[in-house]
Design an enzyme around this catalytic site. Structure first.
Site, PDB file in Angstrom:
ATOM      1  N   GLU A 135      -2.682  -1.861  -3.146  1.00  0.00           N
ATOM      2  CA  GLU A 135      -3.849  -1.187  -2.801  1.00  0.00           C
ATOM      3  C   GLU A 135      -3.614   0.217  -2.459  1.00  0.00           C
ATOM      4  O   GLU A 135      -2.534   0.741  -2.092  1.00  0.00           O
ATOM      5  CB  GLU A 135      -4.394  -1.806  -1.395  1.00  0.00           C
ATOM      6  CG  GLU A 135      -3.404  -1.750  -0.269  1.00  0.00           C
ATOM      7  CD  GLU A 135      -4.059  -2.401   0.839  1.00  0.00           C
ATOM      8  OE1 GLU A 135      -4.952  -3.318   0.733  1.00  0.00           O
ATOM      9  OE2 GLU A 135      -3.856  -2.023   1.845  1.00  0.00           O
ATOM     10  N   HIS A 188       1.103  -1.202   0.220  1.00  0.00           N
ATOM     11  CA  HIS A 188       0.109   0.024  -0.001  1.00  0.00           C
ATOM     12  C   HIS A 188       1.107   1.409  -0.118  1.00  0.00           C
ATOM     13  O   HIS A 188       1.274   1.666   0.964  1.00  0.00           O
ATOM     14  CB  HIS A 188      -0.932  -0.020   1.110  1.00  0.00           C
ATOM     15  CG  HIS A 188      -1.946   0.878   1.345  1.00  0.00           C
ATOM     16  ND1 HIS A 188      -3.086   0.803   1.882  1.00  0.00           N
ATOM     17  CD2 HIS A 188      -1.730   2.343   0.704  1.00  0.00           C
ATOM     18  CE1 HIS A 188      -3.829   2.117   1.554  1.00  0.00           C
ATOM     19  NE2 HIS A 188      -3.001   2.836   0.971  1.00  0.00           N
ATOM     20  N   HIS A 192      -8.210  -6.275   7.101  1.00  0.00           N
ATOM     21  CA  HIS A 192      -8.122  -4.838   8.271  1.00  0.00           C
ATOM     22  C   HIS A 192      -8.407  -5.472   9.587  1.00  0.00           C
ATOM     23  O   HIS A 192      -9.346  -5.986   9.882  1.00  0.00           O
ATOM     24  CB  HIS A 192      -8.736  -3.731   8.073  1.00  0.00           C
ATOM     25  CG  HIS A 192      -8.451  -2.575   8.782  1.00  0.00           C
ATOM     26  ND1 HIS A 192      -7.173  -1.874   8.186  1.00  0.00           N
ATOM     27  CD2 HIS A 192      -8.341  -2.075   9.982  1.00  0.00           C
ATOM     28  CE1 HIS A 192      -6.909  -0.767   9.044  1.00  0.00           C
ATOM     29  NE2 HIS A 192      -7.657  -0.897  10.017  1.00  0.00           N
TER      30      HIS A 192
END
Length: 243
Positions: A70, A43, A195
């Site tokens: 991401e 990310h 998450h």
């Protein structure tokens, strides 16, 4: 089978804390795959405080499993992803200063924007997943925007799961996840999740949402690896995902 994609951001944070190249992020990614990970997630953020754009380029030829990038689809992010062409791009609605992802897309409000971005990615042959809260009414918007998958934002689930030991009624929230997952599958979307998933809460999630294609886990996995070792930790997480 649900794949485990290891988010290696935290390894990059550790490297950046001292400069130099310890730990070696490229070796970490290769070791994660060697130890059983079926994907590598990164990310890159605008301030490059953990994963740097150059890391993405360096990882591309080395990742032999699934490479998932991401992030928020800014101009710079889109240029990077379209050039690197990972297997999957996961779109998250993070503002630039966000410490970590904390919500999913409003697929109605951002429909036109998402449709344009997703169209560009799919034209380049990249599978697209978008971060979504456990909200049934946002699933159709993900489908109409052109997404291939949704990634269920599991932060609230993880918090309520931890609280459920003393407040079992909190797990009523999980119904929202099940209903959102069913709606997605009914509309032809595939399911990812990520998450705050960890060794305590992952098995319950997998058992009740068996359609999961992939989970992306970083922070908890890295913390567990400090005590248990990276190879053992990856195997323990994979065990939670067994059918």
């Amino acid at each position: 089978m649900t794949k485990l994609s290891v988010n290696i951001n935290k390894f990059a944070t550790l490297r950046n804390a001292r400069g130099g190249n310890m730990p070696d992020l490229l070796k970490v990614a290769q070791d994660c795959e060697r130890f059983g990970a079926e994907g590598i997630t990164v990310h890159p953020r605008p301030d490059q405080r953990h994963i740097r754009y150059q890391d993405v380029w360096d990882l591309k030829p080395l990742v032999t499993t699934e490479f998932n990038i991401e992030g928020y689809p800014s101009r710079e992010f889109m240029e990077l992803v379209l050039a690197v062409k990972p297997h999957q791009c996961t779109l998250v609605p993070d503002p630039p200063d966000a410490i970590t992802s904390n919500t999913g897309w409003d697929t109605d409000k951002h429909q036109a924007f998402l449709k344009d971005v997703i169209g560009q990615l799919k034209k380049a042959g990249i599978r697209v997943s978008i971060f979504l809260n456990a909200q049934v009414d946002k699933v159709a918007g993900a489908k109409s925007a052109g997404a291939d998958r949704i990634e269920l934002y599991t932060g609230p689930y993880a918090e309520e799961y931890a609280n459920a030991y003393t407040q079992p009624q909190n797990l009523q929230l999980f119904n929202d996840y099940k209903h959102t997952a069913r709606e997605a599958v009914a509309l032809g979307l595939e399911l990812n999740a990520g998450h705050d998933l960890n060794l305590d809460n992952l098995r319950f999630f997998k058992l009740h949402i068996p359609q999961l294609k992939e989970v992306s886990i970083g922070h908890a996995l890295v913390c567990d690896a400090l005590y248990l070792g990276l190879e053992n930790t990856i195997q323990l997480y994979k065990r939670q995902l067994m059918d």
